[in-house]
Design a protein around this motif. Structure first.
Motif, PDB file in Angstrom:
ATOM      1  N   PHE B 417      36.891 -64.021  20.399  1.00 24.29           N
ATOM      2  CA  PHE B 417      36.349 -65.353  20.167  1.00 24.29           C
ATOM      3  C   PHE B 417      36.225 -65.763  18.701  1.00 24.29           C
ATOM      4  O   PHE B 417      35.596 -66.775  18.412  1.00 24.29           O
ATOM      5  CB  PHE B 417      34.947 -65.466  20.795  1.00 24.29           C
ATOM      6  CG  PHE B 417      34.931 -65.291  22.286  1.00 24.29           C
ATOM      7  CD1 PHE B 417      35.477 -66.245  23.119  1.00 24.29           C
ATOM      8  CD2 PHE B 417      34.361 -64.163  22.852  1.00 24.29           C
ATOM      9  CE1 PHE B 417      35.457 -66.081  24.494  1.00 24.29           C
ATOM     10  CE2 PHE B 417      34.340 -63.999  24.226  1.00 24.29           C
ATOM     11  CZ  PHE B 417      34.887 -64.951  25.049  1.00 24.29           C
ATOM     12  N   ALA B 418      36.735 -64.968  17.763  1.00 23.81           N
ATOM     13  CA  ALA B 418      36.495 -65.239  16.347  1.00 23.81           C
ATOM     14  C   ALA B 418      36.760 -66.695  15.981  1.00 23.81           C
ATOM     15  O   ALA B 418      37.855 -67.210  16.243  1.00 23.81           O
ATOM     16  CB  ALA B 418      37.363 -64.337  15.492  1.00 23.81           C
ATOM     17  N   PRO B 419      35.794 -67.366  15.383  1.00 18.60           N
ATOM     18  CA  PRO B 419      36.001 -68.756  15.007  1.00 18.60           C
ATOM     19  C   PRO B 419      36.833 -68.907  13.732  1.00 18.60           C
ATOM     20  O   PRO B 419      37.492 -69.925  13.552  1.00 18.60           O
ATOM     21  CB  PRO B 419      34.585 -69.294  14.800  1.00 18.60           C
ATOM     22  CG  PRO B 419      33.765 -68.098  14.468  1.00 18.60           C
ATOM     23  CD  PRO B 419      34.424 -66.920  15.099  1.00 18.60           C
ATOM     24  N   SER B 420      36.790 -67.922  12.852  1.00 20.17           N
ATOM     25  CA  SER B 420      37.595 -68.038  11.634  1.00 20.17           C
ATOM     26  C   SER B 420      37.998 -66.652  11.156  1.00 20.17           C
ATOM     27  O   SER B 420      37.357 -65.654  11.485  1.00 20.17           O
ATOM     28  CB  SER B 420      36.783 -68.724  10.534  1.00 20.17           C
ATOM     29  OG  SER B 420      35.770 -67.849  10.098  1.00 20.17           O
ATOM     30  N   ASN B 421      39.057 -66.621  10.348  1.00 21.95           N
ATOM     31  CA  ASN B 421      39.543 -65.349   9.814  1.00 21.95           C
ATOM     32  C   ASN B 421      38.484 -64.659   8.985  1.00 21.95           C
ATOM     33  O   ASN B 421      38.287 -63.459   9.083  1.00 21.95           O
ATOM     34  CB  ASN B 421      40.756 -65.579   8.924  1.00 21.95           C
ATOM     35  CG  ASN B 421      41.907 -66.071   9.736  1.00 21.95           C
ATOM     36  OD1 ASN B 421      41.873 -65.984  10.954  1.00 21.95           O
ATOM     37  ND2 ASN B 421      42.913 -66.607   9.064  1.00 21.95           N
ATOM     38  N   ASN B 422      37.873 -65.487   8.167  1.00 18.54           N
ATOM     39  CA  ASN B 422      36.912 -64.943   7.232  1.00 18.54           C
ATOM     40  C   ASN B 422      35.765 -64.252   7.975  1.00 18.54           C
ATOM     41  O   ASN B 422      35.369 -63.133   7.661  1.00 18.54           O
ATOM     42  CB  ASN B 422      36.378 -66.086   6.380  1.00 18.54           C
ATOM     43  CG  ASN B 422      36.044 -65.596   5.003  1.00 18.54           C
ATOM     44  OD1 ASN B 422      36.208 -64.409   4.717  1.00 18.54           O
ATOM     45  ND2 ASN B 422      35.569 -66.481   4.166  1.00 18.54           N
ATOM     46  N   TRP B 423      35.257 -64.961   8.983  1.00 20.78           N
ATOM     47  CA  TRP B 423      34.168 -64.397   9.780  1.00 20.78           C
ATOM     48  C   TRP B 423      34.609 -63.094  10.432  1.00 20.78           C
ATOM     49  O   TRP B 423      33.884 -62.112  10.467  1.00 20.78           O
ATOM     50  CB  TRP B 423      33.738 -65.404  10.842  1.00 20.78           C
ATOM     51  CG  TRP B 423      32.633 -64.891  11.702  1.00 20.78           C
ATOM     52  CD1 TRP B 423      31.310 -64.925  11.416  1.00 20.78           C
ATOM     53  CD2 TRP B 423      32.759 -64.242  12.965  1.00 20.78           C
ATOM     54  NE1 TRP B 423      30.601 -64.334  12.432  1.00 20.78           N
ATOM     55  CE2 TRP B 423      31.463 -63.902  13.393  1.00 20.78           C
ATOM     56  CE3 TRP B 423      33.844 -63.898  13.779  1.00 20.78           C
ATOM     57  CZ2 TRP B 423      31.219 -63.254  14.599  1.00 20.78           C
ATOM     58  CZ3 TRP B 423      33.600 -63.256  14.977  1.00 20.78           C
ATOM     59  CH2 TRP B 423      32.294 -62.937  15.383  1.00 20.78           C
ATOM     60  N   ARG B 467      44.562 -62.478   3.733  1.00 20.53           N
ATOM     61  CA  ARG B 467      44.772 -61.232   2.996  1.00 20.53           C
ATOM     62  C   ARG B 467      43.932 -61.200   1.725  1.00 20.53           C
ATOM     63  O   ARG B 467      43.315 -60.191   1.402  1.00 20.53           O
ATOM     64  CB  ARG B 467      46.250 -61.085   2.631  1.00 20.53           C
ATOM     65  CG  ARG B 467      47.107 -60.835   3.843  1.00 20.53           C
ATOM     66  CD  ARG B 467      48.553 -60.993   3.498  1.00 20.53           C
ATOM     67  NE  ARG B 467      49.387 -60.935   4.683  1.00 20.53           N
ATOM     68  CZ  ARG B 467      50.680 -61.187   4.665  1.00 20.53           C
ATOM     69  NH1 ARG B 467      51.279 -61.518   3.527  1.00 20.53           N
ATOM     70  NH2 ARG B 467      51.381 -61.104   5.764  1.00 20.53           N
ATOM     71  N   SER B 468      43.932 -62.324   1.025  1.00 21.86           N
ATOM     72  CA  SER B 468      43.170 -62.370  -0.225  1.00 21.86           C
ATOM     73  C   SER B 468      41.699 -62.123   0.042  1.00 21.86           C
ATOM     74  O   SER B 468      41.047 -61.349  -0.674  1.00 21.86           O
ATOM     75  CB  SER B 468      43.324 -63.722  -0.902  1.00 21.86           C
ATOM     76  OG  SER B 468      44.669 -63.964  -1.155  1.00 21.86           O
ATOM     77  N   SER B 469      41.194 -62.756   1.103  1.00 22.92           N
ATOM     78  CA  SER B 469      39.757 -62.576   1.353  1.00 22.92           C
ATOM     79  C   SER B 469      39.480 -61.146   1.779  1.00 22.92           C
ATOM     80  O   SER B 469      38.432 -60.586   1.449  1.00 22.92           O
ATOM     81  CB  SER B 469      39.249 -63.580   2.381  1.00 22.92           C
ATOM     82  OG  SER B 469      39.822 -63.350   3.626  1.00 22.92           O
ATOM     83  N   ALA B 470      40.415 -60.546   2.504  1.00 24.89           N
ATOM     84  CA  ALA B 470      40.239 -59.144   2.883  1.00 24.89           C
ATOM     85  C   ALA B 470      40.214 -58.270   1.639  1.00 24.89           C
ATOM     86  O   ALA B 470      39.320 -57.440   1.452  1.00 24.89           O
ATOM     87  CB  ALA B 470      41.356 -58.710   3.820  1.00 24.89           C
ATOM     88  N   VAL B 471      41.195 -58.484   0.740  1.00 21.99           N
ATOM     89  CA  VAL B 471      41.272 -57.671  -0.480  1.00 21.99           C
ATOM     90  C   VAL B 471      39.989 -57.820  -1.281  1.00 21.99           C
ATOM     91  O   VAL B 471      39.388 -56.831  -1.726  1.00 21.99           O
ATOM     92  CB  VAL B 471      42.493 -58.089  -1.327  1.00 21.99           C
ATOM     93  CG1 VAL B 471      42.420 -57.466  -2.718  1.00 21.99           C
ATOM     94  CG2 VAL B 471      43.774 -57.699  -0.634  1.00 21.99           C
ATOM     95  N   GLU B 472      39.562 -59.071  -1.396  1.00 23.80           N
ATOM     96  CA  GLU B 472      38.390 -59.322  -2.214  1.00 23.80           C
ATOM     97  C   GLU B 472      37.160 -58.595  -1.651  1.00 23.80           C
ATOM     98  O   GLU B 472      36.410 -57.944  -2.381  1.00 23.80           O
ATOM     99  CB  GLU B 472      38.130 -60.826  -2.247  1.00 23.80           C
ATOM    100  CG  GLU B 472      37.291 -61.257  -3.423  1.00 23.80           C
ATOM    101  CD  GLU B 472      37.212 -62.766  -3.467  1.00 23.80           C
ATOM    102  OE1 GLU B 472      36.093 -63.271  -3.617  1.00 23.80           O
ATOM    103  OE2 GLU B 472      38.271 -63.422  -3.314  1.00 23.80           O
TER     104      GLU B 472
END
Lengths: 143, 882
Positions: B417-423, B467-472
């Motif tokens: 159900f993830a609403p966004s990648n970041n979440w 990817r960038s948010s994951a790396v960060e």
């Protein structure tokens, strides 16, 4: 299979009766009993009479110093098991007259005979007190 | 009766029991038991022990094992005692054997003969004792030894024997369903037994049979319903009553069976409605057992084909459970709610505050049950709140079993159900951080794949943002101590692949971090391997991009250290790294292309590129390859295994005498001719033993596939006839929109507008911390249950239903408003804008009216149930009263 084991343990954590409907080694039993009793002793009167432990659900009920614990699997009706415990106590009461911990200790085999009448293959098969006690009374007469 | 032991118990025994009873610690108890073991070892072997004395010894052995010590030295004496003629000794012997031995113990074989003899006894109590032992000791191999006698005993004149014979057959069915598959019709027969005890026992095997194959037992629906009706009408002997309820345990078993039979079957369910409704009305709500039956009825109502009247009754019962003071009843209520929302999702809304109370209760059992409920009702609209809560809970508990379970549930919900990648990334980070070593390793791979491939949309910017948010986030987390290994592997891999791609971090910065990881986890070879490979990627990308390589000194020393590692894997990786670094840009780019993980690698499974080589070899006279399965030896092996499962009884021990050997020639010729036949394994006297007999067990599986087809058809029927909103909840189901009536549509749209506004408001206000508790609860309620109502709206609900729930919800807000200080955003959370409570309630069905009445009794029950515990314990004073 509904009921996996039935235990009677006093509040010092000493086992007074143990009946398992699936095979566990002595060490496994010892560990299991210890963990369960610790969990149940830590709970207060207001909390649920049910505790989840590994893949068992433990339904327990306390009578004075003695805990009756029944391990069941997930599909069992916990409230009914709670009453099954009470039925067991009422049945023992009828036989021993005001049953107490020492009655069970001195007549361990009889307590087991009652359970044998009530539960087979982990299922509750008999709930009529007179039917449960009939063979035991007959045996008493014979001996 | 005196608790000082009955007649015939020696002073020694009394002293032992007393000293065990008075032991103050486990250590003291152990000491007593160890001395006892020594005494018994000596005594039990004495030649002239009387049998009564021996019985006492056996019971003392029971004590030894019960208190956790090994009493195997006395097992044989227990076995011997079961041979005794005296009933009490025999039964004690059997009891001890069943408690000591598991079914595969070597000594069992010594007891089978005794059991066989006892099953034929004239004394029905002896037969019962033997049947008890059968249920505990007979394994698959020994079933044939007692089966014929057990079947005969099904017709025994004594009901106690018939009952135990049924259970013995049940046990055989549990051990090896194929061995008794031709006998299951006996269970049907015994269901009609004149004795209620036999009938009650028969429900156990029937329940198992019906669980496996529902369709073969549909014809029994009418019988079960009529039995249940008779039980509820007190037609059974008084002795089955328990606390004024007629045979409650039999009622519960019957309801469980109906639950299975009525699932997805409208026709069968219709037979059940009346009786289930009657039972729900008759339940004595002041007693536990009455509530147990009521709970079972709710389970039944939630499983069978929906009936609006019953669902309303079930919802009312649930609300009584949840409003009760008893934690046990709350627990049952939460569980029942989790079942009912599957067919009636709007029920959850009425109880939102009660559910939240349970969620915040200090009682862990209740809390866990509530999380189970939340897990069941998670939607894309409330996933954030629920998963956040679950993660908090996961962090707070120590029990690995539940930590693992909660973690995997979080992952499952987040993936779904993830609403966004970041979440999603943040959630996974938290799960990994706190339970990384407990979650399935597949989860880690899924996460890596997700970061590499994105969510499957053709949106490159979104992917690179992910990817960038994951790396960060990983660069931030990587320095934290005690990260689980699985999580570090993911971090290393992601940093290696994407650490320098967006240019936010320099190669030496990432490399430094990776070296730190390898150093900090020097004992974890897997993490080190991931780190080294990540380093290789980072440097390779640098070389390929034409930048000057500038290796960190700590990196240099790490590689040197690993080239001398004991792990060949690490060594190889280190050497590969060194080799890659030495190459020029062009070559490196070919070896390590950027973002290669997304490339599909085609595997030539048939190894076609070797064809010419094989051909060449054949021409030179090579032997063709024979697959393992076709080789002679392998045939035997695999056949042996198959056979072993199907006809174990052919090789099993036999308890009858062997027949005289037949003329060997006749039998042997067919077996020799076919190479697949297993000559040595088939018992010599009957070489042509028809294997087909043992194929019968496969029949159920055939009907199984048939049943699934049948089910499919039923589903179609259900959709066609049932009320549309009862079809299985599928929130995004656009098809169901076509069922909308114009009338319902306007109402619902209005409601959903209000609702969604309310939800937005609640999210906004959630960010600003609040001091008040009840508004917080309301907010939580809104964020948890807001999604529910929305999904309900999508599902084209019936008009009446919708308006009714609105009213109830409106009622609730009114109540809540009085209690809380007015907080603007929360005010219209549940208000659906129809303040017509007074006019609508009188028009509700009789169940609704009943609610008021029962509420009073419920209060009374709560009080009395508190005292039940005290009065029912008949023995408190007498415990330890000597």
């Amino acid at each position: 299979m509904g009921i996996r084991f039935i235990l009677m343990v006093n509040k010092q954590g000493q086992t007074r009766l143990a009946q398992y409907f699936e095979y566990l080694t002595i060490d496994q039993r010892r560990a299991l009993e210890g963990e369960i009793v610790r969990k149940c002793l830590a709970r207060n009167e207001q909390q649920c009479s049910f505790v989840e432990h590994r893949n068992y659900k433990i339904v327990y009920r306390r009578y004075a110093s003695l805990f009756f614990l029944v391990g069941v699997d997930n599909e069992e009706n916990e409230l009914a098991i709670l009453e099954f415990i009470h039925l067991l106590v009422e049945t023992m009461d009828r036989h021993f007259g005001n049953v107490c911990e020492l009655d069970i200790m001195f007549h361990l085999e009889k307590a087991h005979f009652m359970l044998e009448e009530m539960v087979m293959n982990g299922c509750i098969v008999e709930t009529s007190k007179s039917n449960i006690l009939a063979p035991i009374q007959l045996m008493d007469k014979a001996s | 009766m005196g608790s000082q032991g009955g007649f015939g118990q020696s002073k020694e025994f009394l002293d032992l029991v007393k000293s065990i009873g008075e032991a103050r610690s486990k250590a003291e108890e152990d000491r007593i038991v160890l001395t006892e073991i020594e005494t018994l070892k000596r005594r039990i072997a004495e030649p002239d022990t009387t049998r009564r004395k021996m019985k006492e010894y056996i019971i003392r052995l029971l004590y030894i094992e019960m208190l956790g010590h090994d009493a195997s030295f006395g097992y044989i004496h227990a076995v011997k005692m079961s041979h005794c003629d005296s009933l009490i000794l025999k039964r004690t012997g059997y009891l001890a054997v069943t408690l000591f031995l598991n079914e595969d113990h070597d000594l069992i074989i010594l007891i089978v003969n005794t059991i066989q003899k006892d099953l034929k006894s004239d004394n029905y109590l002896v037969v019962c004792a033997a049947l008890n032992a059968v249920c505990r000791l007979i394994n698959e191999e020994t079933i044939p030894a007692v089966l014929p006698q057990v079947v005969e005993l099904l017709e025994h004149p004594k009901e106690a024997v018939r009952k135990k014979a049924v259970m013995a057959l049940h046990r055989f069915y549990q051990r090896s369903s194929s061995s008794v598959s031709h006998l299951v019709s006996n269970f049907r027969k015994r269901l009609c037994d004149s004795d209620p005890g036999v009938m009650g026992a028969t429900l156990c095997p029937l329940f198992d049979l019906i669980t496996i194959d529902v369709n073969s037992y549909k014809d029994l629906v009418v019988s079960f319903v009529s039995i249940l009706k008779q039980v509820a009408e007190r037609r059974l002997p008084k002795s089955y009553d328990y606390h004024q309820m007629p045979a409650p345990f039999i009622q519960i078993k019957l309801l469980k069976i109906l639950c299975l039979l009525g699932n997805g079957d409208k026709q069968s369910s219709e037979h059940m409605y009346t009786v289930v409704g009657d039972i729900m009305r008759k339940c004595d709500l002041t007693s536990n057992i009455g509530n147990a039956i009521l709970y079972e009825s709710i389970c039944c109502v939630s499983s069978i084909h929906p009936n609006p009247m019953l669902i309303d009754a079930a919802a009312d019962a649930i609300s009584k459970f949840l409003k009760s003071d008893s934690h046990n009843l709350k627990y049952m209520g939460i569980d029942a709610l989790g079942r009912l929302i599957k067919i009636s999702p709007e029920t959850a809304e009425q109880h939102q505050l009660a559910v939240i109370d349970c969620l915040e209760d200090p009682d862990d059992t209740l809390k866990r049950k509530t999380f189970e409920l939340l897990y069941k009702m998670t939607k894309s609209t409330n996933v954030e709140v629920i998963v956040d809560r679950m993660i908090d809970y996961m962090i707070s508990i120590n029990d690995t079993h539940y930590k693992t379970e909660t973690a995997s549930r979080c992952v499952e919900l987040a993936e779904q159900f993830a609403p966004s990648n970041n979440w999603f990334i943040q959630t996974m980070n938290k799960v990994f951080e706190h339970a990384g070593d407990l979650v399935n390793s597949k989860v880690a791979h899924n996460l890596m794949r997700l970061i590499a491939e994105g969510f499957g949309k053709d949106d490159d910017t979104a992917d690179s943002q992910l990817r960038s948010s994951a790396v960060e986030s990983y660069v931030r987390i990587i320095g934290e101590p005690k990260l689980p290994s699985a999580f570090l592997q993911v971090i290393c891999w992601v940093l290696g692949e994407y650490g320098t791609v967006d240019g936010n971090y320099t190669a030496s910065y990432i490399a430094g971090k990776l070296c730190d990881v390898a150093e900090a986890h020097s004992s974890d070879d897997t993490v080190k391997a991931y780190a080294v490979t990540a380093l290789m990627k980072i440097y390779a990308f640098e070389i390929a991009a034409g930048r000057k390589l500038d290796m960190l000194p700590e990196c240099q020393s790490l590689i040197e250290e690993l080239s001398a590692s004991h792990s060949t894997d690490l060594q190889q990786r280190a050497y590969e790294l060194q080799a890659v670094i030495g190459l020029e840009a062009q070559a490196v780019e070919n070896i390590m292309p950027v973002d290669a993980s997304c490339e599909d690698i085609e595997i030539d499974e048939s190894l076609s590129f070797l064809d010419s080589y094989v051909q060449e070899s054949f021409e030179k006279g090579a032997q063709p390859y024979i697959p393992e399965s076709e080789r002679y030896g392998a045939v035997n092996m695999s056949n042996f295994r198959n056979q072993d499962q199907h006809d174990a009884s052919t090789h099993a021990l036999r308890f009858e005498a062997y027949e005289l050997p037949k003329p060997t020639m006749a039998g042997r010729s067919p077996t020799v001719s076919s190479s697949t036949e297993l000559v040595p394994l088939v018992p010599e006297p009957q070489p042509t033993y028809p294997r087909e007999i043992y194929q019968t067990p496969s029949v159920p599986s055939v009907s199984d596939t048939g049943s699934s087809e049948y089910k499919l058809r039923l589903d179609g029927v259900q959709k066609k006839w049932g009320r549309p909103n009862y079809s299985t909840p599928a929130p995004s189901n656009t098809n169901s929109d076509s069922h909308k009536t114009a009338n319902g549509e306007t109402q619902r749209d209005g409601a959903s507008n209000v609702k969604s506004r309310a939800r937005d408001a609640s999210y906004d206000s959630r960010r600003s911390p609040q001091v008040e508790i009840s508004p917080e609860k309301q907010k939580l309620a809104a964020s948890l249950f807001g999604g529910m109502s929305q999904s309900k709206n999508k599902q084209s609900g019936g008009g009446h239903k919708a308006s009714k729930t609105t009213n109830r919800a409106a009622e609730k807000t009114h109540m809540v408003k009085e209690v809380t200080t007015p907080v603007q955003p929360t005010q219209d959370l549940l208000d659906m804008g129809e303040p017509t409570i007074a006019s609508s309630i009188p028009s509700v069905d009789p169940f609704k009216q009943l609610e008021g009445l029962l509420d009073i009794t419920q209060d009374a029950s709560a009080q009395s149930s508190g005292s039940v515990g005290a009065t029912n314990a008949p023995d408190i004073t007498s415990f330890y009263a000597e």
